[in-house]
Write a protein that holds these residues in place. Structure first.
Motif, mmCIF file in Angstrom:
data_model
loop_
_atom_site.group_PDB
_atom_site.id
_atom_site.type_symbol
_atom_site.label_atom_id
_atom_site.label_comp_id
_atom_site.label_asym_id
_atom_site.label_seq_id
_atom_site.Cartn_x
_atom_site.Cartn_y
_atom_site.Cartn_z
ATOM 1 N N ILE A 1 -7.191 6.600 -8.298
ATOM 2 C CA ILE A 1 -7.726 5.450 -7.569
ATOM 3 C C ILE A 1 -6.962 5.337 -6.253
ATOM 4 O O ILE A 1 -5.738 5.357 -6.232
ATOM 5 N N LEU A 2 -7.719 5.230 -5.163
ATOM 6 C CA LEU A 2 -7.124 5.121 -3.833
ATOM 7 C C LEU A 2 -7.618 3.856 -3.145
ATOM 8 O O LEU A 2 -8.771 3.450 -3.323
ATOM 9 N N LEU A 3 -6.739 3.251 -2.344
ATOM 10 C CA LEU A 3 -7.109 2.087 -1.549
ATOM 11 C C LEU A 3 -7.836 2.515 -0.287
ATOM 12 O O LEU A 3 -7.483 3.517 0.331
ATOM 13 N N ALA B 1 0.847 -1.191 0.000
ATOM 14 C CA ALA B 1 0.000 0.000 0.000
ATOM 15 C C ALA B 1 0.883 1.242 0.000
ATOM 16 O O ALA B 1 1.937 1.267 0.624
ATOM 17 N N GLY B 2 0.426 2.265 -0.702
ATOM 18 C CA GLY B 2 1.230 3.468 -0.855
ATOM 19 C C GLY B 2 1.028 4.468 0.263
ATOM 20 O O GLY B 2 0.552 4.157 1.354
ATOM 21 N N ALA B 3 1.388 5.692 -0.033
ATOM 22 C CA ALA B 3 1.373 6.780 0.944
ATOM 23 C C ALA B 3 -0.054 7.116 1.379
ATOM 24 O O ALA B 3 -1.013 6.941 0.631
ATOM 25 N N ILE B 4 -0.177 7.608 2.595
ATOM 26 C CA ILE B 4 -1.463 8.036 3.126
ATOM 27 C C ILE B 4 -1.907 9.303 2.408
ATOM 28 O O ILE B 4 -1.158 10.273 2.307
ATOM 29 N N VAL B 5 -3.142 9.292 1.925
ATOM 30 C CA VAL B 5 -3.734 10.461 1.293
ATOM 31 C C VAL B 5 -4.667 11.163 2.277
ATOM 32 O O VAL B 5 -4.668 12.378 2.388
ATOM 33 N N LYS B 6 -5.439 10.381 3.017
ATOM 34 C CA LYS B 6 -6.411 10.928 3.956
ATOM 35 C C LYS B 6 -6.662 9.889 5.042
ATOM 36 O O LYS B 6 -6.769 8.711 4.759
ATOM 37 N N ILE C 1 -10.525 4.162 9.022
ATOM 38 C CA ILE C 1 -9.916 3.778 7.747
ATOM 39 C C ILE C 1 -8.906 4.824 7.303
ATOM 40 O O ILE C 1 -8.876 5.941 7.806
ATOM 41 N N THR C 2 -8.097 4.404 6.347
ATOM 42 C CA THR C 2 -7.120 5.291 5.726
ATOM 43 C C THR C 2 -7.241 5.134 4.218
ATOM 44 O O THR C 2 -7.402 4.016 3.721
ATOM 45 N N LEU C 3 -7.199 6.240 3.501
ATOM 46 C CA LEU C 3 -7.105 6.195 2.048
ATOM 47 C C LEU C 3 -5.635 6.309 1.687
ATOM 48 O O LEU C 3 -4.941 7.211 2.171
ATOM 49 N N ARG C 4 -5.161 5.387 0.875
ATOM 50 C CA ARG C 4 -3.758 5.355 0.452
ATOM 51 C C ARG C 4 -3.677 5.297 -1.065
ATOM 52 O O ARG C 4 -4.600 4.831 -1.725
ATOM 53 N N THR C 5 -2.542 5.737 -1.592
ATOM 54 C CA THR C 5 -2.340 5.625 -3.033
ATOM 55 C C THR C 5 -2.315 4.152 -3.421
ATOM 56 O O THR C 5 -1.864 3.299 -2.657
ATOM 57 N N VAL D 1 -11.860 0.215 -2.716
ATOM 58 C CA VAL D 1 -11.281 1.233 -3.587
ATOM 59 C C VAL D 1 -12.247 2.410 -3.669
ATOM 60 O O VAL D 1 -13.465 2.232 -3.695
ATOM 61 N N VAL D 2 -11.696 3.608 -3.697
ATOM 62 C CA VAL D 2 -12.449 4.816 -4.044
ATOM 63 C C VAL D 2 -11.739 5.453 -5.229
ATOM 64 O O VAL D 2 -10.540 5.245 -5.432
ATOM 65 N N SER D 3 -12.485 6.219 -6.008
ATOM 66 C CA SER D 3 -11.867 6.826 -7.182
ATOM 67 C C SER D 3 -12.467 8.194 -7.463
ATOM 68 O O SER D 3 -13.583 8.499 -7.054
ATOM 69 N N VAL D 4 -11.675 8.992 -8.166
ATOM 70 C CA VAL D 4 -12.113 10.298 -8.657
ATOM 71 C C VAL D 4 -11.837 10.323 -10.149
ATOM 72 O O VAL D 4 -10.702 10.088 -10.574
ATOM 73 N N SER D 5 -12.863 10.578 -10.931
ATOM 74 C CA SER D 5 -12.705 10.722 -12.381
ATOM 75 C C SER D 5 -12.947 12.172 -12.723
ATOM 76 O O SER D 5 -13.925 12.771 -12.246
ATOM 77 N N GLU D 6 -12.074 12.723 -13.536
ATOM 78 C CA GLU D 6 -12.283 14.098 -13.989
ATOM 79 C C GLU D 6 -13.272 14.037 -15.141
ATOM 80 O O GLU D 6 -12.959 13.598 -16.225
ATOM 81 N N TRP D 7 -14.471 14.450 -14.829
ATOM 82 C CA TRP D 7 -15.607 14.349 -15.736
ATOM 83 C C TRP D 7 -16.054 15.760 -16.066
ATOM 84 O O TRP D 7 -16.663 16.424 -15.254
ATOM 85 N N THR D 8 -15.735 16.219 -17.225
ATOM 86 C CA THR D 8 -15.862 17.626 -17.623
ATOM 87 C C THR D 8 -15.169 18.471 -16.568
ATOM 88 O O THR D 8 -14.035 18.211 -16.234
ATOM 89 N N ARG D 9 -15.826 19.463 -15.996
ATOM 90 C CA ARG D 9 -15.140 20.283 -14.984
ATOM 91 C C ARG D 9 -15.496 19.856 -13.569
ATOM 92 O O ARG D 9 -15.038 20.438 -12.606
#
Length: 180
Positions: free
Chosen positions: A60-62, A2-7, A12-16, A84-92
């Motif tokens: 995409i975050l773990l 698991a990667g670095a902590i994002v939040k 729980i922890t969200l990681r890269t 997994v959680v994710s963010v997609s850049e969908w238009t603006r």
């Protein structure tokens, strides 16, 4: 690993997501129940999933449990990767998504992960709103979004072919000032 902590949240922890973690994506892509709820009827290979990690428009975050809380990467044995959680850049307007392994659903981890993700998006993106989509038949995800303050903004009729029938997608959104 698991990667670095994002939040970090209370439980729980969200990681890269690192390339070594593609097995977590494979679990979601290979679990028929997760595919049914998320509308992803196509089973994807490891190579196809790894290409997802290269998409600059998707983050995409773990979702991790049992995290010792140390900054940066930690030993895989110390982190339980449950979704997994994710963010997609969908238009603006960024669009968020999430799923958890079936063994941890219904414990409140999804709500905490989604809340951390929305907070991350509003802190990282210059956007007035965050969007999400849940299929009409996915009552758990719809309820989770509504419990966080998301409002229904539209319907995508016959948006996906899932389990032999077309399903409607429900679009949700939350404004920055509603979140704050």
């Amino acid at each position: 690993m698991a990667g670095a902590i994002v939040k970090r949240g209370e439980r729980i922890t969200l990681r890269t997501l690192e390339s070594e973690d593609v097995d977590v994506l494979q679990h979601g892509a290979g679990d028929p129940e997760i595919r049914h709820l998320t509308g992803n009827s196509k089973v994807r290979s490891r190579d196809e999933l790894e290409k997802t990690l290269e998409d600059d428009n998707v983050t995409i975050l773990l979702v991790c449990l049992d995290d010792p809380g140390e900054p940066g990467p930690v030993d895989t044995d110390d982190v339980r990767r449950v979704g997994v959680v994710s963010v997609s850049e969908w238009t603006r307007n960024p669009r968020v998504g999430f799923w958890l392994r079936s063994g941890v659903q219904g414990e409140g981890y999804g709500r905490e992960a989604a809340a951390l993700l929305v907070d991350y998006v509003f802190r990282s993106y210059d956007t007035p709103t965050v969007k999400a989509k849940a299929f009409e038949h996915n009552e758990a995800s719809r309820g989770l979004l509504e419990s966080l303050g998301f409002e229904q903004e539209g319907r995508l009729r016959m948006n996906a072919f899932v389990d032999g029938e077309y399903r409607d997608g429900i679009l949700y959104g939350i404004l920055r000032e509603e979140w704050e």
